[in-house]
Structure formats: structure tokens, C-alpha cells
Design a protein around this motif. Structure first.
Motif, short mmCIF file in Angstrom:
data_model
loop_
_atom_site.label_atom_id
_atom_site.label_comp_id
_atom_site.label_asym_id
_atom_site.label_seq_id
_atom_site.Cartn_x
_atom_site.Cartn_y
_atom_site.Cartn_z
N GLY A 112 7.14 2.12 4.44
CA GLY A 112 7.30 0.74 4.00
C GLY A 112 8.58 0.11 4.52
N LEU A 113 9.68 0.90 4.54
CA LEU A 113 10.95 0.38 5.05
C LEU A 113 10.85 0.01 6.52
N GLY A 114 10.13 0.84 7.30
CA GLY A 114 9.99 0.56 8.72
C GLY A 114 9.32 -0.78 8.96
N VAL A 115 8.26 -1.06 8.20
CA VAL A 115 7.55 -2.33 8.34
C VAL A 115 8.43 -3.49 7.86
N TYR B 141 0.82 -1.21 0.00
CA TYR B 141 0.00 0.00 0.00
C TYR B 141 0.86 1.25 0.00
N THR B 142 1.85 1.30 0.90
CA THR B 142 2.67 2.51 1.01
C THR B 142 3.58 2.69 -0.20
N LEU B 143 4.14 1.60 -0.71
CA LEU B 143 5.03 1.71 -1.87
C LEU B 143 4.26 2.15 -3.11
N THR B 144 3.06 1.63 -3.28
CA THR B 144 2.24 2.04 -4.43
C THR B 144 1.96 3.53 -4.37
N MET B 145 1.61 4.03 -3.19
CA MET B 145 1.36 5.47 -3.06
C MET B 145 2.63 6.26 -3.32
N ALA B 146 3.78 5.75 -2.86
CA ALA B 146 5.04 6.45 -3.10
C ALA B 146 5.34 6.57 -4.58
N MET B 147 5.09 5.50 -5.34
CA MET B 147 5.42 5.50 -6.76
C MET B 147 4.50 6.39 -7.59
N LEU B 148 3.22 6.47 -7.19
CA LEU B 148 2.24 7.14 -8.05
C LEU B 148 1.90 8.56 -7.62
N THR B 149 2.28 8.97 -6.42
CA THR B 149 1.97 10.33 -5.97
C THR B 149 2.48 11.40 -6.94
N PRO B 150 3.71 11.29 -7.49
CA PRO B 150 4.19 12.34 -8.40
C PRO B 150 3.34 12.52 -9.65
N ALA B 151 2.59 11.49 -10.04
CA ALA B 151 1.78 11.60 -11.26
C ALA B 151 0.47 12.32 -11.03
N SER B 152 0.12 12.59 -9.77
CA SER B 152 -1.20 13.14 -9.47
C SER B 152 -1.41 14.52 -10.10
N GLY B 153 -0.40 15.39 -10.01
CA GLY B 153 -0.53 16.73 -10.58
C GLY B 153 -0.71 16.70 -12.08
N TRP B 154 0.06 15.85 -12.76
CA TRP B 154 -0.06 15.73 -14.21
C TRP B 154 -1.44 15.19 -14.61
N LEU B 155 -1.94 14.20 -13.85
CA LEU B 155 -3.26 13.65 -14.14
C LEU B 155 -4.34 14.72 -14.01
N ALA B 156 -4.23 15.55 -12.95
CA ALA B 156 -5.22 16.61 -12.75
C ALA B 156 -5.17 17.63 -13.88
N ASP B 157 -3.95 17.98 -14.31
CA ASP B 157 -3.81 18.96 -15.39
C ASP B 157 -4.27 18.40 -16.73
N THR B 158 -4.15 17.10 -16.90
CA THR B 158 -4.49 16.48 -18.18
C THR B 158 -5.97 16.14 -18.29
N PHE B 159 -6.55 15.62 -17.23
CA PHE B 159 -7.93 15.14 -17.28
C PHE B 159 -8.91 15.97 -16.45
N GLY B 160 -8.41 16.91 -15.66
CA GLY B 160 -9.29 17.72 -14.83
C GLY B 160 -9.35 17.21 -13.40
N THR B 161 -9.34 18.14 -12.43
CA THR B 161 -9.32 17.78 -11.01
C THR B 161 -10.53 16.96 -10.61
N ARG B 162 -11.72 17.40 -11.04
CA ARG B 162 -12.95 16.72 -10.65
C ARG B 162 -12.97 15.28 -11.14
N ARG B 163 -12.62 15.08 -12.40
CA ARG B 163 -12.66 13.73 -12.98
C ARG B 163 -11.65 12.81 -12.30
N VAL B 164 -10.44 13.31 -12.03
CA VAL B 164 -9.40 12.48 -11.43
C VAL B 164 -9.75 12.16 -9.97
N TYR B 165 -10.28 13.15 -9.25
CA TYR B 165 -10.62 12.91 -7.85
C TYR B 165 -11.76 11.89 -7.74
#
Length: 464
Positions: free
Chosen positions: A406-409, A56-80
Motif C-alpha cells: 500500500g505504501l508503494g502505491v 485492498y492491501t491495507l484491509t488485508m494487512a489489518m485483518l490477517t492476524p485475526a485469521s488464526g483466531w477465527l479458525a480456532d473459534t468457528f472452525g476452518t471449514r466454516r471460516v474458509y
């Protein structure tokens, strides 16, 4: 739009974002107290369930940087809306899992949705709330992130004990359903900006490989083949990280600008965060296991034992700014890190022979110092960045935070497993593991001694 209608929409927006943040923060803690019940149901060893948390934590770590691009590309409402939907579907899949691999895959799906809930929510608030009201709005949203970790362990223990572990995931379904309706009804439909810059998928892939390989490499070798595999994974992690440097220099708009590291306190804060959070993240995973597996606590009782830490952390928030103003970041973080690390080591004393009052005091000290530690580390790491680098720096910082969780666990659970195999005493293994992860946290005190003098905090401090 009338003033009353606009006010209603802004209020609804804040509750929508707060609800998403609550789901995301709740799911980082609610699972821990239910892990023994999950392990029994899936016929697995309790310590073998740590991939449920790490995935769970690693997936969030990998994909968090893409959130801003997704919002700019598809719209905040649609992505949320999509983020909540994916998170709810992932939660249903978690509750429907019959094997550990199925549950881990479902947690990855849940993490995909969770990775976008907080950053997209913040972005929606930023784009919809006027500047003078933004700080107050963000403070309101942050309350949900504080309530989640307070309720998580107790709620997870109660659900696992009174119903079944499946409900720790199913509880997200009604919350998410309300969120989906509210997003459709109240979240403004923002226009997608023309010519949004392309996302750096290659850079993201390189850093993701580095994080996953490093996470797998640092687990103590519980089996013979891991002694051979770990160096190869570590080499892969280093190679992927080093490959990013020349790649970022050549690319016009890399995922993270290398100029971020010219700010000395950003580099020090990033390393200090990574090292310090290993011990802090191991405690919520290891302590419920120790209480239930070795001391005979019920899931609910072990969850209630985590309350002093959460409540003390909430109370301690008001002390942070005055202390930093008086002593400075470097002195405060050096001393407070020693307190955090020392309290983690003190968890090795938890046993039937120690009065419960002592356990509560240690938990309260850990919770208070850990809360102040997170807030101070966050502030000193980001406060020196320029406005141009702030968004990118915050995104990288979020990745490191999730990686450290994730490393702590991984490290904490792996140490207990390894020490148990070596000495045949699970109780002793837990004690030595608490000492080990506490010492790792103490090492970060030396990292924070390298901080350059900075002015006292000018902005609100958030303990996340």
C-alpha cells in the motif's frame, strides 16, 4: 475413510486452497492495468484511483492476524467458506460500483475476504495433510500464488480493452462459486478446539491505527491542507505504535509478543522488507499508467509489457538457494538490493525513443532480482524464530508486506501527482518518481548490511 477416498479429499483440498490463493494473488495485480479505464468510466483522474489498490492491501494487512483466531473459534471449514463468500460478494460490489468511493468501499469488503484466503487455506492444509507430505502440498498451493501475478496484468488489460473493467472483478464469481461448492463437498469439518485463547482486539486496533495513519501521512502533499495534516497523522501513527509496547508488556497473550524483536535478524528483516518493498510495489502501479497515459499503449499492450518481469521472476527462483549458500544472506541481499533499486531507477528511461528490447531487458532484470529479493528477505526474517514464535512472527511479517504494498502505491502515485503539479510535465513526473522510489529501495541495502551471519537456507524459499 478408505485410502482412495482420503486421497481424493486431500487432492480436492489442495485445489480448493490453490483456487483461493489464486483469486487473492490475482486481485493484487489485475487491477493495475485497468486503472485508466476505471478512472475514465468513473470520471476521475487516473492517479486518484490509487485508493482502489491501497484499500485492498491495507484491509488485508489489518485483518490477517485475526485469521488464526477465527479458525480456532468457528472452525476452518466454516471460516474458509465465509472468506470465499465475502470475497465473491465484494467482487460483485466492485463491478457494480458507480463512483470511486463506492468502489473503494467494495474493495475493503473484498479485502476482508481476501485477508483470510491464504492463511486459513494454509491452516487447512496443515491440519489435514500428514507431516511428511505437507511441504509438497504447500509447494503445490504456492504455484497458484505465482500464476496470479503472471496472468494478472495481461488479463486485466485484455478484459478492460475487449470487454469492460467490470470483468476484472466479475471473473472471481465463477471461480468463487466453484470454490464454495468444493468447500461444502470436500473440506473436512474440523472440530472447534475448546478454550481457544481470546483475540487481542485492542492490540490489533492500535496497530491498525498506526498502519492507516502512517499510510495516509507519507503521501506527498498535493494540496495545502495536507502539509498540516501529514504531521498530525504521522504523530498519531507513532503514538499508536508506541502505545502498543506497554500494552503488550502487561497483557498475557498480546497480538504480537515483544520477544519477537529479540531475534536481531527478524527486526532487521522487517525494516528492510518495509523499505525495499516500497519501490518494488510502486512499479506495478506506475508502469502501466506511464505506458497508457503518456506513451499511448493500449491496456492489453501495457499488460503484456509486464510479462517479462513475471516470467523472469519465475525462472530466477532456482538461483536463490545456491547464491545464498555461496555468498551468505548479508552479501547477497546487499548486492541484489542494489540491482533491484537500480532497475527501478532505470524505468525512468522508458520512452518512445528507447528500443523496446531495452525496456524488456530492464523488466526482466527487475523481475528476476525482485523475485530473489522477496524470497531471501522472507527466509532471513523468519528462519531465526523459535517454533513458539514462528506463527506470530509470520503473521506480523505478512502485515508488514501488505502495508509496504500500500505504501508503494501511495508514495509512487503521490509523487507523480506532486511533481506534475510542480513542473507541469507528467512524463517528467513519472521519471523523477521512478528515480525516487528506486532510491528508497536502495536505502534498504544499508539496512541489510546489519544482518548477522546465518546458516544457508534449510527450508524452501518462497518469493511472496
Amino acid at each position: 475413510m478408505s485410502r482412495n477416498t482420503q486421497g481424493l479429499s486431500e487432492t480436492a483440498l489442495l485445489w480448493i486452497v490453490a483456487g483461493g490463493f489464486f483469486m487473492q494473488s490475482l486481485d493484487t495485480t489485475i487491477v493495475n492495468t485497468a486503472l485508466p479505464s476505471i478512472a475514465q468510466s468513473l470520471h476521475e483522474a487516473p492517479l486518484a484511483t490509487r485508493p482502489i489498490v491501497v484499500a485492498y492491501t491495507l484491509t488485508m494487512a489489518m485483518l490477517t492476524p485475526a485469521s488464526g483466531w477465527l479458525a480456532d473459534t468457528f472452525g476452518t471449514r466454516r471460516v474458509y467458506f465465509s472468506a470465499i463468500l465475502v470475497f465473491v460478494i465484494g467482487s460483485i460490489c466492485c463491478a457494480s460500483a458507480h463512483t470511486l468511493p463506492e468502489l473503494v468501499i467494495a474493495r475493503v469488503l473484498q479485502g476482508i475476504g481476501g485477508s483470510m484466503l491464504l492463511p486459513i487455506g494454509r491452516l487447512a492444509v496443515l491440519r489435514s495433510i500428514p507431516g511428511e507430505a505437507y511441504v509438497a502440498a504447500l509447494a503445490f498451493v504456492s504455484i497458484a500464488g505465482q500464476v496470479g501475478p503472471i496472468l494478472g496484468p495481461t488479463l486485466g488489460g485484455w478484459l478492460a480493452q475487449s470487454a469492460s473493467w467490470h470483468w476484472i472483478f466479475l471473473i472471481n464469481v465463477p471461480i468463487g462459486a466453484v470454490g464454495l461448492v468444493a468447500v461444502h463437498r470436500f473440506l473436512p469439518s474440523d472440530a472447534m478446539p475448546a478454550g481457544a485463547r481470546p483475540f487481542d482486539w485492542i492490540g490489533c486496533a492500535l496497530l491498525s491505527v498506526a498502519m492507516v495513519a502512517f499510510s495516509l501521512a507519507v503521501e506527498p502533499p498535493s494540496q495545502a491542507h495536507r502539509a498540516v495534516l501529514a504531521p498530525l497523522l504521522f504523530a498519531l501513527a507513532v503514538a499508536a505504535a508506541l502505545a502498543y509496547i506497554p500494552y503488550a508488556k502487561r497483557r498475557r497473550d498480546p497480538l504480537f509478543e515483544l520477544a519477537l524483536f529479540r531475534e536481531p535478524n527478524f527486526s532487521v528483516g522487517l525494516v528492510g522488507n518495509l523499505v525495499c518493498r516500497v519501490g518494488s510495489s510502486a512499479v506495478p502501479f506506475l508502469l502501466p499508467l506511464l505506458l497508457q497515459l503518456e506513451l499511448g499503449y493500449t491496456p492489453l499492450h501495457s499488460g503484456l509489457m509486464m510479462l517479462p518481469a513475471a516470467l523472469a521472476g519465475t525462472v530466477a527462483k532456482r538461483w536463490i538457494a545456491p547464491l545464498i549458500k555461496r555468498y551468505g544472506y548479508d552479501a547477497f541481499l546487499f548486492v541484489n538490493t542494489l540491482i533491484v533499486g537500480g532497475s527501478i531507477v532505470a524505468f525512468a528511461l522508458v520512452s518512445h525513443g528507447v528500443p523496446i528490447v531495452v525496456d524488456i531487458v530492464v523488466l526482466a532484470v527487475f523481475g528476476a532480482s525482485n523475485s530473489m529479493q522477496f524470497a531471501a528477505m522472507n527466509s532471513v526474517t523468519l528462519k531465526g524464530l523459535s517454533s513458539r514464535d514462528a506463527s506470530s512472527g509470520n503473521s506480523l511479517f505478512s502485515m508488514v508486506q501488505m502495508l509496504a504494498m500500500g505504501l508503494g502505491v501511495s508514495i509512487g502515485g503521490g509523487l507523480v501527482e506532486w511533481f506534475s503539479e510542480q513542473w507541469g510535465s507528467p512524463v517528467l513526473a513519472f521519471r523523477i518518481s521512478f528515480v525516487s522510489v528506486g532510491l528508497i529501495t536502495l536505502v534498504s541495502a544499508l539496512v541489510f548490511r546489519r544482518l548477522e551471519e546465518t546458516a544457508s537456507p534449510r527450508a524452501p524459499l518462497h518469493a511472496r
